[in-house]
Design a protein around this motif. Structure first.
Motif, mmCIF file in Angstrom:
data_model
loop_
_atom_site.group_PDB
_atom_site.id
_atom_site.type_symbol
_atom_site.label_atom_id
_atom_site.label_comp_id
_atom_site.label_asym_id
_atom_site.label_seq_id
_atom_site.Cartn_x
_atom_site.Cartn_y
_atom_site.Cartn_z
ATOM 1 N N GLY A 159 0.980 -13.857 -5.089
ATOM 2 C CA GLY A 159 1.324 -13.192 -3.843
ATOM 3 C C GLY A 159 2.818 -13.048 -3.677
ATOM 4 N N ILE A 160 3.207 -12.475 -2.534
ATOM 5 C CA ILE A 160 4.621 -12.303 -2.197
ATOM 6 C C ILE A 160 4.829 -12.499 -0.702
ATOM 7 C CG2 ILE A 160 4.358 -9.775 -1.960
ATOM 8 C CD1 ILE A 160 7.305 -9.559 -2.949
ATOM 9 N N LYS A 161 5.899 -13.187 -0.372
ATOM 10 C CA LYS A 161 6.404 -13.222 0.992
ATOM 11 C C LYS A 161 7.425 -12.098 1.095
ATOM 12 C CE LYS A 161 9.200 -16.005 4.206
ATOM 13 N NZ LYS A 161 9.960 -17.274 4.391
ATOM 14 N N GLU A 162 7.061 -11.047 1.811
ATOM 15 C CA GLU A 162 7.919 -9.872 1.956
ATOM 16 C C GLU A 162 8.629 -9.960 3.299
ATOM 17 O OE1 GLU A 162 10.155 -7.180 1.455
ATOM 18 O OE2 GLU A 162 8.734 -7.140 -0.235
ATOM 19 N N ALA A 163 9.926 -10.257 3.265
ATOM 20 C CA ALA A 163 10.677 -10.543 4.490
ATOM 21 C C ALA A 163 11.581 -9.404 4.921
ATOM 22 C CB ALA A 163 11.495 -11.819 4.306
ATOM 23 N N THR A 164 11.332 -8.198 4.403
ATOM 24 C CA THR A 164 12.171 -7.065 4.796
ATOM 25 C C THR A 164 11.772 -6.501 6.155
ATOM 26 O OG1 THR A 164 10.712 -5.507 3.671
ATOM 27 C CG2 THR A 164 12.564 -6.403 2.393
ATOM 28 N N GLY A 165 10.550 -6.756 6.593
ATOM 29 C CA GLY A 165 10.049 -6.134 7.819
ATOM 30 C C GLY A 165 9.638 -4.687 7.624
ATOM 31 N N ASP A 166 9.616 -4.223 6.376
ATOM 32 C CA ASP A 166 9.274 -2.835 6.050
ATOM 33 C C ASP A 166 7.760 -2.736 5.847
ATOM 34 O OD1 ASP A 166 8.844 -0.347 4.874
ATOM 35 O OD2 ASP A 166 10.666 -0.429 3.653
ATOM 36 N N ILE A 167 7.050 -2.239 6.854
ATOM 37 C CA ILE A 167 5.592 -2.194 6.798
ATOM 38 C C ILE A 167 5.102 -1.176 5.773
ATOM 39 C CG2 ILE A 167 3.473 -1.812 8.124
ATOM 40 C CD1 ILE A 167 5.030 -4.370 8.825
ATOM 41 N N GLU A 168 5.816 -0.078 5.599
ATOM 42 C CA GLU A 168 5.408 0.914 4.603
ATOM 43 C C GLU A 168 5.486 0.332 3.200
ATOM 44 O OE1 GLU A 168 3.896 3.754 5.275
ATOM 45 O OE2 GLU A 168 4.047 3.002 7.344
ATOM 46 N N ARG A 169 6.503 -0.476 2.945
ATOM 47 C CA ARG A 169 6.619 -1.145 1.647
ATOM 48 C C ARG A 169 5.435 -2.105 1.454
ATOM 49 N NH1 ARG A 169 11.574 -4.500 -1.087
ATOM 50 N NH2 ARG A 169 12.609 -2.528 -0.755
ATOM 51 N N ALA A 170 5.127 -2.866 2.485
ATOM 52 C CA ALA A 170 4.010 -3.809 2.407
ATOM 53 C C ALA A 170 2.704 -3.077 2.147
ATOM 54 C CB ALA A 170 3.932 -4.623 3.688
ATOM 55 N N LYS A 171 2.506 -1.946 2.825
ATOM 56 C CA LYS A 171 1.283 -1.165 2.618
ATOM 57 C C LYS A 171 1.179 -0.689 1.172
ATOM 58 C CE LYS A 171 0.676 0.620 7.340
ATOM 59 N NZ LYS A 171 0.753 1.839 8.188
ATOM 60 N N ARG A 172 2.292 -0.299 0.590
ATOM 61 C CA ARG A 172 2.278 0.134 -0.817
ATOM 62 C C ARG A 172 1.834 -1.017 -1.711
ATOM 63 N NH1 ARG A 172 7.122 2.389 -4.880
ATOM 64 N NH2 ARG A 172 6.112 1.560 -6.756
ATOM 65 N N LEU A 173 2.363 -2.206 -1.473
ATOM 66 C CA LEU A 173 1.991 -3.352 -2.302
ATOM 67 C C LEU A 173 0.512 -3.686 -2.146
ATOM 68 C CD1 LEU A 173 5.078 -5.687 -1.709
ATOM 69 C CD2 LEU A 173 4.560 -4.334 -3.751
ATOM 70 N N ILE A 174 0.029 -3.639 -0.914
ATOM 71 C CA ILE A 174 -1.394 -3.929 -0.660
ATOM 72 C C ILE A 174 -2.275 -2.903 -1.376
ATOM 73 C CG2 ILE A 174 -3.165 -3.970 1.142
ATOM 74 C CD1 ILE A 174 -0.843 -5.104 2.990
ATOM 75 N N ALA A 175 -1.849 -1.645 -1.357
ATOM 76 C CA ALA A 175 -2.639 -0.581 -1.989
ATOM 77 C C ALA A 175 -2.605 -0.655 -3.509
ATOM 78 C CB ALA A 175 -2.137 0.781 -1.523
ATOM 79 N N ASN A 176 -1.462 -1.030 -4.080
ATOM 80 C CA ASN A 176 -1.273 -0.923 -5.534
ATOM 81 C C ASN A 176 -1.531 -2.206 -6.303
ATOM 82 O OD1 ASN A 176 -0.587 1.700 -5.039
ATOM 83 N ND2 ASN A 176 1.591 1.461 -5.469
ATOM 84 N N CYS A 177 -1.591 -3.336 -5.601
ATOM 85 C CA CYS A 177 -1.876 -4.600 -6.276
ATOM 86 C C CYS A 177 -3.347 -4.950 -6.076
ATOM 87 C CB CYS A 177 -0.983 -5.710 -5.737
ATOM 88 S SG CYS A 177 0.789 -5.432 -6.038
ATOM 89 N N SER A 178 -3.862 -5.831 -6.898
ATOM 90 C CA SER A 178 -5.280 -6.186 -6.820
ATOM 91 C C SER A 178 -5.579 -6.927 -5.524
ATOM 92 C CB SER A 178 -5.663 -7.062 -8.015
ATOM 93 O OG SER A 178 -5.015 -8.317 -7.940
ATOM 94 N N ALA A 179 -6.849 -6.985 -5.181
ATOM 95 C CA ALA A 179 -7.267 -7.603 -3.918
ATOM 96 C C ALA A 179 -6.990 -9.090 -3.870
ATOM 97 C CB ALA A 179 -8.762 -7.350 -3.697
ATOM 98 N N ASP A 180 -6.843 -9.725 -5.041
ATOM 99 C CA ASP A 180 -6.560 -11.163 -5.055
ATOM 100 C C ASP A 180 -5.071 -11.476 -5.106
ATOM 101 O OD1 ASP A 180 -6.141 -10.354 -7.633
ATOM 102 O OD2 ASP A 180 -7.484 -11.811 -8.565
ATOM 103 N N PHE A 181 -4.230 -10.449 -4.930
ATOM 104 C CA PHE A 181 -2.783 -10.645 -4.794
ATOM 105 C C PHE A 181 -2.448 -10.547 -3.308
ATOM 106 C CE2 PHE A 181 1.630 -9.178 -4.598
ATOM 107 C CZ PHE A 181 2.253 -10.065 -5.475
#
Length: 291
Positions: A159-181
């Motif tokens: 996983g990743i702790k994403e501390a940028t506050g950038d929700i669009e970036r987070a959505k990209r990671l959720i979409a492009n990484c596997s469900a167990d990430f």
């Protein structure tokens, strides 16, 4: 998978700067009692940059022993030296933590390939779940989504702790990484939106002083109860903001001292909260009925 409200725990200190072990016991008990879902020991908020290696490992060990498996314990083991981060991660595994949190290598300003190789090196050598931590505002280096997506394919990186506050970036990671990430928020004001978008929880500064409310906020967001979660977040927003009126963890340690939870020690180059900022933090604590 670790989910919910994960407190980025402060490291209590006496006025002389020595670690306050009794204070550490009190705050761990506080979180166990108030419903925190996981404890992150010796991360940025825990003053990892100024604890020596012995203290770093002692804090992790004390937390693990006190928690006794009731909730997961995540150890902050990142460093700007790959070898040091490897050794800390290996030691934390031996102490019995459930996972490790590794910040991007600060100061060195490595390339994206350098960061990929840094995290890959540690993951391949220490068999324990590892969470990346991206906080460019503190490290001057940004772990870009395409690099995270490569790292998500490496065994032990979970996983990743994403501390940028950038929700669009987070959505990209959720979409492009596997469900167990797992994608976790590292930004209290935007944590609800990240969780509602598919994130798995929040590694929180605010949870130090308001653990029950932060646990409830994450529970609501994980359950998809968007309106209720957003209402609670609006109530907490002044607290989120004003705990950063000076550099973290200066305000949150002062807040915990004001609440009678810990002593007022903090290590140079950090200094105690200034008087003008004390008034701001005291006011928001009172408004949230924490004083």
């Amino acid at each position: 998978m670790i989910t919910g409200s994960m407190v980025a725990l402060v490291t209590p200190m006496h006025e002389d700067g020595n670690v306050d072990w009794d204070g550490l016991t009190r705050i761990v008990d506080f979180h166990l009692r108030e419903g925190t879902n996981s404890i992150v020991a010796v991360g940025t908020t825990g003053e990892s940059a100024t604890l020596d290696v012995t203290e770093h490992c002692q804090v992790i060990s004390r937390v693990v022993k006190q928690v006794e498996g009731r909730i997961p314990v995540i150890a902050g083991t990142g460093a700007n030296s790959t070898h040091e981060a490897f050794e800390l991660t290996q030691e934390a595994k031996g102490l019995g933590v459930d996972a490790c949190l590794l910040v991007t290598p600060y100061y060195n300003k490595p390339t994206q390939e350098g960061m990929y190789q840094h995290f890959k090196y540690i993951a391949e050598r220490v068999e324990i779940p590892q969470i990346l931590y991206n906080v460019p505002g503190r490290t001057s280096v940004d772990l870009l989504p395409e690099t995270v997506e490569r790292l998500a394919l490496v065994d032990n990186i979970v996983g990743i702790k994403e501390a940028t506050g950038d929700i669009e970036r987070a959505k990209r990671l959720i979409a492009n990484c596997s469900a167990d990430f797992a994608v976790y928020s590292g930004d209290d004001p935007t944590a609800v939106e990240l969780i509602l978008a598919g994130g798995k929880g929040n590694i929180s500064v605010t949870a130090n002083v308001a653990p029950a409310k932060m646990s409830e906020l994450c529970r609501l967001a994980l359950a998809g109860k968007a309106d209720e979660a957003r209402r609670l977040n609006e109530e907490l927003m002044p607290l989120h903001s004003n705990l950063f009126v000076e550099s973290n963890p200066i305000p949150v340690k002062w807040a915990l001292q004001e609440m009678g939870m810990i002593e007022g020690g903090i290590r140079l180059p950090l200094t105690p909260l200034s008087e003008p900022s004390q008034a701001i933090v005291r006011d928001v604590l009172k408004r949230n009925k924490l004083l």
